[in-house]
Design a protein around this motif. Structure first.
Motif, PDB file in Angstrom:
ATOM      1  N   MET A 185       0.828  -1.190   0.000  1.00 37.92           N
ATOM      2  CA  MET A 185       0.000   0.000   0.000  1.00 37.92           C
ATOM      3  C   MET A 185       0.870   1.251   0.000  1.00 37.92           C
ATOM      4  O   MET A 185       2.022   1.229   0.393  1.00 37.92           O
ATOM      5  CB  MET A 185      -0.918  -0.001   1.210  1.00 37.92           C
ATOM      6  N   ASN A 186       0.266   2.330  -0.380  1.00 43.28           N
ATOM      7  CA  ASN A 186       0.967   3.594  -0.508  1.00 43.28           C
ATOM      8  C   ASN A 186       1.027   4.311   0.847  1.00 43.28           C
ATOM      9  O   ASN A 186      -0.001   4.743   1.371  1.00 43.28           O
ATOM     10  CB  ASN A 186       0.247   4.446  -1.547  1.00 43.28           C
ATOM     11  N   THR A 187       2.214   4.440   1.377  1.00 46.80           N
ATOM     12  CA  THR A 187       2.386   5.067   2.688  1.00 46.80           C
ATOM     13  C   THR A 187       2.016   6.548   2.649  1.00 46.80           C
ATOM     14  O   THR A 187       1.450   7.071   3.611  1.00 46.80           O
ATOM     15  CB  THR A 187       3.842   4.899   3.169  1.00 46.80           C
ATOM     16  N   LYS A 188       2.302   7.219   1.549  1.00 44.70           N
ATOM     17  CA  LYS A 188       1.955   8.640   1.439  1.00 44.70           C
ATOM     18  C   LYS A 188       0.442   8.841   1.511  1.00 44.70           C
ATOM     19  O   LYS A 188      -0.030   9.784   2.135  1.00 44.70           O
ATOM     20  CB  LYS A 188       2.491   9.220   0.132  1.00 44.70           C
ATOM     21  N   TYR A 247     -10.190   3.230   3.615  1.00 40.83           N
ATOM     22  CA  TYR A 247      -8.748   3.048   3.476  1.00 40.83           C
ATOM     23  C   TYR A 247      -8.125   2.203   4.582  1.00 40.83           C
ATOM     24  O   TYR A 247      -7.362   1.286   4.308  1.00 40.83           O
ATOM     25  CB  TYR A 247      -8.050   4.404   3.372  1.00 40.83           C
ATOM     26  N   PHE A 248      -8.432   2.492   5.849  1.00 42.46           N
ATOM     27  CA  PHE A 248      -7.780   1.761   6.927  1.00 42.46           C
ATOM     28  C   PHE A 248      -8.404   0.380   7.143  1.00 42.46           C
ATOM     29  O   PHE A 248      -7.753  -0.516   7.656  1.00 42.46           O
ATOM     30  CB  PHE A 248      -7.785   2.569   8.216  1.00 42.46           C
ATOM     31  N   GLN A 249      -9.677   0.224   6.771  1.00 42.18           N
ATOM     32  CA  GLN A 249     -10.297  -1.095   6.847  1.00 42.18           C
ATOM     33  C   GLN A 249     -10.344  -1.762   5.467  1.00 42.18           C
ATOM     34  O   GLN A 249     -10.957  -2.807   5.306  1.00 42.18           O
ATOM     35  CB  GLN A 249     -11.698  -0.988   7.444  1.00 42.18           C
ATOM     36  N   HIS A 250      -9.734  -1.122   4.493  1.00 41.14           N
ATOM     37  CA  HIS A 250      -9.540  -1.663   3.142  1.00 41.14           C
ATOM     38  C   HIS A 250     -10.829  -1.997   2.409  1.00 41.14           C
ATOM     39  O   HIS A 250     -10.833  -2.855   1.528  1.00 41.14           O
ATOM     40  CB  HIS A 250      -8.621  -2.886   3.189  1.00 41.14           C
ATOM     41  N   LEU A 251     -11.928  -1.334   2.734  1.00 41.97           N
ATOM     42  CA  LEU A 251     -13.182  -1.602   2.042  1.00 41.97           C
ATOM     43  C   LEU A 251     -13.170  -1.073   0.608  1.00 41.97           C
ATOM     44  O   LEU A 251     -13.937  -1.537  -0.231  1.00 41.97           O
ATOM     45  CB  LEU A 251     -14.358  -1.008   2.804  1.00 41.97           C
ATOM     46  N   ARG A 252     -12.304  -0.139   0.339  1.00 39.01           N
ATOM     47  CA  ARG A 252     -12.216   0.395  -1.018  1.00 39.01           C
ATOM     48  C   ARG A 252     -11.822  -0.694  -2.005  1.00 39.01           C
ATOM     49  O   ARG A 252     -12.178  -0.642  -3.180  1.00 39.01           O
ATOM     50  CB  ARG A 252     -11.194   1.527  -1.052  1.00 39.01           C
ATOM     51  N   TYR A 253     -11.120  -1.696  -1.560  1.00 40.17           N
ATOM     52  CA  TYR A 253     -10.620  -2.742  -2.432  1.00 40.17           C
ATOM     53  C   TYR A 253     -11.409  -4.051  -2.303  1.00 40.17           C
ATOM     54  O   TYR A 253     -11.022  -5.053  -2.866  1.00 40.17           O
ATOM     55  CB  TYR A 253      -9.140  -2.992  -2.132  1.00 40.17           C
ATOM     56  N   GLU A 254     -12.498  -4.034  -1.554  1.00 41.53           N
ATOM     57  CA  GLU A 254     -13.333  -5.223  -1.349  1.00 41.53           C
ATOM     58  C   GLU A 254     -14.518  -5.200  -2.306  1.00 41.53           C
ATOM     59  O   GLU A 254     -14.844  -4.158  -2.875  1.00 41.53           O
ATOM     60  CB  GLU A 254     -13.845  -5.264   0.097  1.00 41.53           C
ATOM     61  N   PRO A 255     -15.200  -6.336  -2.455  1.00 43.68           N
ATOM     62  CA  PRO A 255     -16.428  -6.349  -3.272  1.00 43.68           C
ATOM     63  C   PRO A 255     -17.469  -5.384  -2.704  1.00 43.68           C
ATOM     64  O   PRO A 255     -17.539  -5.163  -1.492  1.00 43.68           O
ATOM     65  CB  PRO A 255     -16.919  -7.789  -3.164  1.00 43.68           C
ATOM     66  N   ARG A 256     -18.279  -4.824  -3.564  1.00 47.72           N
ATOM     67  CA  ARG A 256     -19.268  -3.815  -3.153  1.00 47.72           C
ATOM     68  C   ARG A 256     -20.254  -4.352  -2.112  1.00 47.72           C
ATOM     69  O   ARG A 256     -20.737  -3.589  -1.288  1.00 47.72           O
ATOM     70  CB  ARG A 256     -20.030  -3.291  -4.356  1.00 47.72           C
ATOM     71  N   ALA A 257     -20.559  -5.618  -2.131  1.00 52.67           N
ATOM     72  CA  ALA A 257     -21.516  -6.173  -1.171  1.00 52.67           C
ATOM     73  C   ALA A 257     -21.036  -5.976   0.262  1.00 52.67           C
ATOM     74  O   ALA A 257     -21.824  -5.639   1.158  1.00 52.67           O
ATOM     75  CB  ALA A 257     -21.754  -7.655  -1.446  1.00 52.67           C
ATOM     76  N   ILE A 258     -19.749  -6.144   0.500  1.00 50.32           N
ATOM     77  CA  ILE A 258     -19.205  -5.941   1.851  1.00 50.32           C
ATOM     78  C   ILE A 258     -19.295  -4.471   2.234  1.00 50.32           C
ATOM     79  O   ILE A 258     -19.624  -4.125   3.370  1.00 50.32           O
ATOM     80  CB  ILE A 258     -17.760  -6.463   1.927  1.00 50.32           C
TER      81      ILE A 258
END
Length: 87
Positions: free
Chosen positions: A1-4, A51-62
């Motif tokens: 992940m991007n630290t910045k 971002y911190f719970q990484h939902l941006r990268y999870e399936p939309r249903a979650i």
């Protein structure tokens, strides 16, 4: 992940938390301060979840399941606040 990216989000969360404290001491009416703080809290919750719970990268249903929980928490907070003021 991007630290910045994480650092920028952390700074934004810190600024929003500071704004919430400033709203508290700004001498606004109760409901004005309440809705400003609720709006800032909602934005912070979305940033943390995305971002911190990484939902941006999870399936939309979650994401939708978590969004329902956030909406429920906001509704319960508003109801509790309303019952405290008695108006």
């Amino acid at each position: 992940m991007n630290t910045k990216l994480y650092a920028v989000i952390y700074v934004v969360l810190f600024v929003f938390a500071t704004l919430q404290v400033a709203v508290e001491f700004a001498g606004l009416t109760y409901w004005t301060a309440f809705w400003l703080i609720m709006a800032l809290s909602a934005i912070k919750a979305v940033l943390v979840a995305a971002y911190f719970q990484h939902l941006r990268y999870e399936p939309r249903a979650i994401t939708y399941v978590v969004a329902i929980g956030v909406v429920a928490a906001i509704a319960l907070t508003a109801a509790a606040s309303y019952s405290i003021t008695g108006t």
